[in-house]
Design a protein around this motif. Structure first.
Motif, PDB file in Angstrom:
ATOM      1  N   ILE A   1       0.848  -1.198   0.000  1.00  0.00           N
ATOM      2  CA  ILE A   1       0.000   0.000   0.000  1.00  0.00           C
ATOM      3  C   ILE A   1       0.884   1.249   0.000  1.00  0.00           C
ATOM      4  N   LYS A   2       1.888   1.253   0.854  1.00  0.00           N
ATOM      5  CA  LYS A   2       2.799   2.401   0.946  1.00  0.00           C
ATOM      6  C   LYS A   2       3.587   2.602  -0.339  1.00  0.00           C
ATOM      7  N   ALA A   3       3.961   1.493  -0.992  1.00  0.00           N
ATOM      8  CA  ALA A   3       4.799   1.578  -2.195  1.00  0.00           C
ATOM      9  C   ALA A   3       3.997   1.842  -3.464  1.00  0.00           C
ATOM     10  N   GLY A   4       2.667   1.814  -3.355  1.00  0.00           N
ATOM     11  CA  GLY A   4       1.837   1.992  -4.544  1.00  0.00           C
ATOM     12  C   GLY A   4       1.834   0.767  -5.448  1.00  0.00           C
ATOM     13  N   THR A   5       2.171  -0.400  -4.894  1.00  0.00           N
ATOM     14  CA  THR A   5       2.249  -1.633  -5.682  1.00  0.00           C
ATOM     15  C   THR A   5       1.210  -2.666  -5.254  1.00  0.00           C
ATOM     16  N   TYR A   6       0.195  -2.212  -4.525  1.00  0.00           N
ATOM     17  CA  TYR A   6      -0.852  -3.137  -4.096  1.00  0.00           C
ATOM     18  C   TYR A   6      -1.509  -3.746  -5.341  1.00  0.00           C
ATOM     19  N   PRO A   7      -1.859  -5.037  -5.323  1.00  0.00           N
ATOM     20  CA  PRO A   7      -2.318  -5.717  -6.540  1.00  0.00           C
ATOM     21  C   PRO A   7      -3.634  -5.182  -7.097  1.00  0.00           C
ATOM     22  N   LEU A   8      -3.718  -5.184  -8.422  1.00  0.00           N
ATOM     23  CA  LEU A   8      -4.928  -4.775  -9.116  1.00  0.00           C
ATOM     24  C   LEU A   8      -5.931  -5.932  -9.145  1.00  0.00           C
ATOM     25  N   GLU A   9      -7.200  -5.585  -9.008  1.00  0.00           N
ATOM     26  CA  GLU A   9      -8.249  -6.599  -9.038  1.00  0.00           C
ATOM     27  C   GLU A   9      -8.178  -7.420 -10.324  1.00  0.00           C
ATOM     28  N   SER A  10      -7.974  -6.776 -11.450  1.00  0.00           N
ATOM     29  CA  SER A  10      -7.954  -7.482 -12.739  1.00  0.00           C
ATOM     30  C   SER A  10      -6.845  -8.528 -12.798  1.00  0.00           C
ATOM     31  N   ASP A  11      -5.691  -8.207 -12.215  1.00  0.00           N
ATOM     32  CA  ASP A  11      -4.582  -9.171 -12.201  1.00  0.00           C
ATOM     33  C   ASP A  11      -4.891 -10.346 -11.280  1.00  0.00           C
ATOM     34  N   MET A  12      -5.494 -10.057 -10.142  1.00  0.00           N
ATOM     35  CA  MET A  12      -5.795 -11.133  -9.196  1.00  0.00           C
ATOM     36  C   MET A  12      -6.885 -12.060  -9.733  1.00  0.00           C
ATOM     37  N   ILE A  13      -7.838 -11.511 -10.457  1.00  0.00           N
ATOM     38  CA  ILE A  13      -8.872 -12.356 -11.068  1.00  0.00           C
ATOM     39  C   ILE A  13      -8.232 -13.337 -12.040  1.00  0.00           C
ATOM     40  N   LEU A  14      -7.306 -12.858 -12.852  1.00  0.00           N
ATOM     41  CA  LEU A  14      -6.625 -13.735 -13.809  1.00  0.00           C
ATOM     42  C   LEU A  14      -5.846 -14.829 -13.096  1.00  0.00           C
ATOM     43  N   GLU A  15      -5.191 -14.466 -11.992  1.00  0.00           N
ATOM     44  CA  GLU A  15      -4.419 -15.462 -11.246  1.00  0.00           C
ATOM     45  C   GLU A  15      -5.321 -16.542 -10.670  1.00  0.00           C
ATOM     46  N   MET A  16      -6.437 -16.136 -10.103  1.00  0.00           N
ATOM     47  CA  MET A  16      -7.335 -17.121  -9.498  1.00  0.00           C
ATOM     48  C   MET A  16      -8.020 -17.996 -10.549  1.00  0.00           C
ATOM     49  N   GLU A  17      -8.283 -17.435 -11.701  1.00  0.00           N
ATOM     50  CA  GLU A  17      -8.884 -18.230 -12.769  1.00  0.00           C
ATOM     51  C   GLU A  17      -7.894 -19.260 -13.298  1.00  0.00           C
ATOM     52  N   ALA A  18      -6.609 -18.953 -13.238  1.00  0.00           N
ATOM     53  CA  ALA A  18      -5.597 -19.934 -13.636  1.00  0.00           C
ATOM     54  C   ALA A  18      -5.624 -21.141 -12.698  1.00  0.00           C
ATOM     55  N   VAL A  19      -5.837 -20.880 -11.417  1.00  0.00           N
ATOM     56  CA  VAL A  19      -5.942 -21.973 -10.442  1.00  0.00           C
ATOM     57  C   VAL A  19      -7.221 -22.776 -10.693  1.00  0.00           C
ATOM     58  N   ALA A  20      -8.328 -22.088 -10.928  1.00  0.00           N
ATOM     59  CA  ALA A  20      -9.593 -22.777 -11.200  1.00  0.00           C
ATOM     60  C   ALA A  20      -9.462 -23.698 -12.410  1.00  0.00           C
ATOM     61  N   LYS A  21      -8.734 -23.232 -13.410  1.00  0.00           N
ATOM     62  CA  LYS A  21      -8.539 -24.023 -14.621  1.00  0.00           C
ATOM     63  C   LYS A  21      -7.763 -25.303 -14.320  1.00  0.00           C
ATOM     64  N   VAL A  22      -6.741 -25.199 -13.491  1.00  0.00           N
ATOM     65  CA  VAL A  22      -5.964 -26.390 -13.123  1.00  0.00           C
ATOM     66  C   VAL A  22      -6.833 -27.361 -12.333  1.00  0.00           C
ATOM     67  N   LEU A  23      -7.587 -26.851 -11.373  1.00  0.00           N
ATOM     68  CA  LEU A  23      -8.440 -27.719 -10.566  1.00  0.00           C
ATOM     69  C   LEU A  23      -9.444 -28.468 -11.444  1.00  0.00           C
ATOM     70  N   LYS A  24     -10.031 -27.768 -12.382  1.00  0.00           N
ATOM     71  CA  LYS A  24     -11.019 -28.401 -13.261  1.00  0.00           C
ATOM     72  C   LYS A  24     -10.363 -29.416 -14.199  1.00  0.00           C
ATOM     73  N   LYS A  25      -9.102 -29.170 -14.550  1.00  0.00           N
ATOM     74  CA  LYS A  25      -8.346 -30.133 -15.368  1.00  0.00           C
ATOM     75  C   LYS A  25      -8.281 -31.492 -14.693  1.00  0.00           C
ATOM     76  N   TYR A  26      -8.215 -31.483 -13.365  1.00  0.00           N
ATOM     77  CA  TYR A  26      -8.137 -32.727 -12.598  1.00  0.00           C
ATOM     78  C   TYR A  26      -9.504 -33.149 -12.045  1.00  0.00           C
ATOM     79  N   ASN A  27     -10.570 -32.622 -12.641  1.00  0.00           N
ATOM     80  CA  ASN A  27     -11.945 -33.010 -12.309  1.00  0.00           C
ATOM     81  C   ASN A  27     -12.292 -32.775 -10.841  1.00  0.00           C
ATOM     82  N   VAL A  28     -11.755 -31.699 -10.292  1.00  0.00           N
ATOM     83  CA  VAL A  28     -12.095 -31.296  -8.933  1.00  0.00           C
ATOM     84  C   VAL A  28     -13.348 -30.419  -8.992  1.00  0.00           C
TER      85      VAL A  28
END
Length: 305
Positions: A41-68
């Motif tokens: 927060i102090k450094a002005g580098t707090y993560p953007l929502e759009s970037d975090m959504i992409l990261e979490m969707e990458a995890v969802a994709k892997v989980l679904k690949k293994y039929n979770v």
């Protein structure tokens, strides 16, 4: 839904994965829960929502690949719902709701539709507000339950201390036949490299008999030695202070031989592959800026027996 969680690494069948959708604006410093978020927060580098959504969707994709089967929290406008592990946990067939920071209580309501699928006699909540624990501090390992806590002075004023001894005792009361071992963790609101926010920030089992560990995460060297004796030194992957800061111990197992890990964890991922594991690499460096990673944002519901 028939819950089943007896360890961290058996084949995963169902999980709650948090969400970064409508995560809200960058928090004010006084609203942050941990030193790493404050740093960004102090450094002005707090993560953007759009970037975090992409990261979490990458995890969802892997989980679904293994039929979770993947459950996601219902959307709450402008509210951080990333770290599903904090708000509850499953041990064996019991769903146990955490006593979390008061400002985060809405998060449990967003997964009520999942809780409603669990027999009511298997849903638990600590009977007193003085009983504190979060899922990141509780690691299930077959007949053992490992719990991170803080035994230093000023627990009530230490916002990065999330599990107290009353929380440890409550988990013991639910599982009298298991060996419950608590670990006193180092805490710091000033320096994220000295702060083990949860036990899974400095320790996590992988495979069938191995673990990732950061020795300096433990206030008492005897707690670290307990794990060395338990797993065997040769079966431990030691991470340094910088790797702990980057959350190397906070990967997530889909099975004993399949893990999801951050793509920049080169040394760790090389070691995992040397053991014959399949390493599914994802980008998660933006979410890591909030002092949580893959284990923090997932809450397993069902693993194979």
């Amino acid at each position: 839904m028939k819950l089943n969680i007896k360890n961290e690494t058996s084949r995963l069948r169902a999980v709650i994965l948090g969400s970064a959708v409508s995560n809200g604006p960058v928090p004010r410093i006084e609203e942050a829960y941990d030193p790493k978020s404050i740093e960004h927060i102090k450094a002005g580098t707090y993560p953007l929502e759009s970037d975090m959504i992409l990261e979490m969707e990458a995890v969802a994709k892997v989980l679904k690949k293994y039929n979770v089967t993947v459950y996601r929290p219902e959307e709450i406008q402008e509210y951080n719902q990333i770290f599903a592990r904090d708000i509850a946990l499953v041990i064996e067939d019991k769903f146990i709701q955490s006593n979390i920071l008061p400002r985060r209580e809405k998060e449990i309501k967003a997964i009520q539709y999942v809780i409603d699928q669990i027999p009511s006699e298997n849903v638990f909540k600590a009977p007193s507000e003085e009983i504190h624990f979060e899922g990141g501090d509780i690691i299930v390992h077959n007949d053992h339950i490992f719990i991170g806590t803080y035994k230093g002075e000023g627990y009530s004023n230490c916002i990065v201390a999330r599990t107290n001894m009353k929380g440890v005792d409550y988990i013991k009361s639910l599982f009298p036949n298991k060996i419950v071992k608590e670990f006193d963790l180092n805490k710091s609101m000033e320096n994220a490299r000295d702060n083990a926010l949860h036990l899974d920030c400095c320790f996590q089992p992988v495979g069938s008999n191995m673990a990732i560990i950061h020795k300096e995460g433990f206030r008492d060297v005897e707690d670290y030695q307990y794990l060395v004796d338990f797993f065997g030194y040769e079966n431990l992957f030691h991470i340094d202070k910088e790797e702990m800061y980057q959350m190397n111990s906070n990967i997530f197992s889909i099975a004993e031989d399949i893990v999801i890990s951050e793509q920049n964890f080169t040394r760790l991922n090389t070691w995992l592959r040397s053991l014959g594991m399949k390493v599914e690499e994802v980008p998660y460096a933006q979410i890591a800026k909030q002092e949580g990673l893959l284990r923090c944002s997932t809450m397993p519901l069902i693993r194979d027996k």
